[in-house]
Design an enzyme around this catalytic site. Structure first.
Site, PDB file in Angstrom:
ATOM      1  N   ASP A  61       0.781  -1.249   0.000  1.00 35.82           N
ATOM      2  CA  ASP A  61       0.000   0.000   0.000  1.00 35.82           C
ATOM      3  C   ASP A  61       0.809   1.295   0.000  1.00 35.82           C
ATOM      4  O   ASP A  61       0.493   2.230   0.750  1.00 35.82           O
ATOM      5  CB  ASP A  61      -0.969   0.015   1.183  1.00 35.82           C
ATOM      6  CG  ASP A  61      -1.930  -1.160   1.183  1.00 35.82           C
ATOM      7  OD1 ASP A  61      -1.936  -1.953   0.228  1.00 35.82           O
ATOM      8  OD2 ASP A  61      -2.693  -1.283   2.168  1.00 35.82           O
ATOM      9  N   LYS A  93      -6.836  -5.011  -2.973  1.00 32.96           N
ATOM     10  CA  LYS A  93      -7.577  -5.467  -1.795  1.00 32.96           C
ATOM     11  C   LYS A  93      -8.568  -4.383  -1.380  1.00 32.96           C
ATOM     12  O   LYS A  93      -8.442  -3.233  -1.788  1.00 32.96           O
ATOM     13  CB  LYS A  93      -6.624  -5.805  -0.656  1.00 32.96           C
ATOM     14  CG  LYS A  93      -5.818  -4.632  -0.129  1.00 32.96           C
ATOM     15  CD  LYS A  93      -4.763  -5.114   0.853  1.00 32.96           C
ATOM     16  CE  LYS A  93      -4.002  -3.995   1.499  1.00 32.96           C
ATOM     17  NZ  LYS A  93      -4.780  -3.164   2.400  1.00 32.96           N
ATOM     18  N   CYS A 151      -1.882  -2.626   7.853  1.00 34.07           N
ATOM     19  CA  CYS A 151      -1.852  -3.505   6.682  1.00 34.07           C
ATOM     20  C   CYS A 151      -0.569  -4.343   6.608  1.00 34.07           C
ATOM     21  O   CYS A 151      -0.617  -5.507   6.216  1.00 34.07           O
ATOM     22  CB  CYS A 151      -2.079  -2.697   5.413  1.00 34.07           C
ATOM     23  SG  CYS A 151      -3.734  -1.942   5.408  1.00 34.07           S
TER      24      CYS A 151
END
Length: 183
Positions: free
Chosen positions: A8, A98, A138
């Site tokens: 991310d 995701k 995450c």
């Protein structure tokens, strides 16, 4: 060969609605690591619709972030500009999405899918290095799922952005105690 998961490294986590500490430095460290190691590189992206249930506007806890197609959802441009080998740059087969399901909170990248519907978990080597943003969320959840699946996991310490420095350090300590090697 080891796999590297770049979690991310998107603009909303770097300079946007959920900007994290050390995020820009983390991107630079990850790129240096990619350029100096023989590794297979995978990128994950939060990829939400505007109706995502995790957003405060929709009853969740997070500000609007990483909305599909918007700047905040894009990977940092330096991965395209400064990663030396084309095969290691973000592209259709090594970018995994995701958070697509508006009703499911998905921190971990483990089950993320690329545009051909290949799951990240099916693309990984046994030994996995994890870097990215955010360490306590995450990145952590991705590492925990990797451990549960039996992978040997390392974390690139200089390649982490985090929400809170104290929580970040607690997270690293906990993951080390679970068998993760910090590099």
């Amino acid at each position: 060969m080891k796999s590297l998961i770049v979690v991310d490294c998107q603009y909303d986590f770097i300079d946007g609605t959920l900007a994290c500490e050390n995020a820009e430095n983390a991107v630079n460290s990850i790129i240096k690591y990619i350029n100096s190691n023989d590794i297979k590189v995978h990128y994950s992206k939060d990829w939400h619709s505007i109706h995502n249930g995790s957003f405060k506007d929709n009853g969740g806890v997070w500000p609007v972030h990483c909305v599909q197609g918007e700047r905040g959802a894009r990977l940092h441009e330096d991965f395209y500009k400064h990663v030396e080998k084309d095969v290691k740059r973000p592209k259709e087969d090594n970018v995994f999405y995701k958070g697509i399901d508006d009703e499911v909170e998905e921190y971990s990248a483990y089950n993320a899918e690329n545009s051909q519907k290949l799951s990240l978990k099916d693309a990984l080597e046994d030994e996995v290095i994890v870097a990215g943003i955010a360490s306590e969320y995450c990145v952590r959840e991705t590492v925990l799922e990797l451990l549960e699946a039996g992978h040997m996991v390392e974390i690139l310490k200089d390649g982490l952005g985090y929400v809170d420095s104290e929580d970040h350090l607690k997270n690293l300590q906990d993951l080390m105690e679970r068998g993760v090697r910090i590099i």
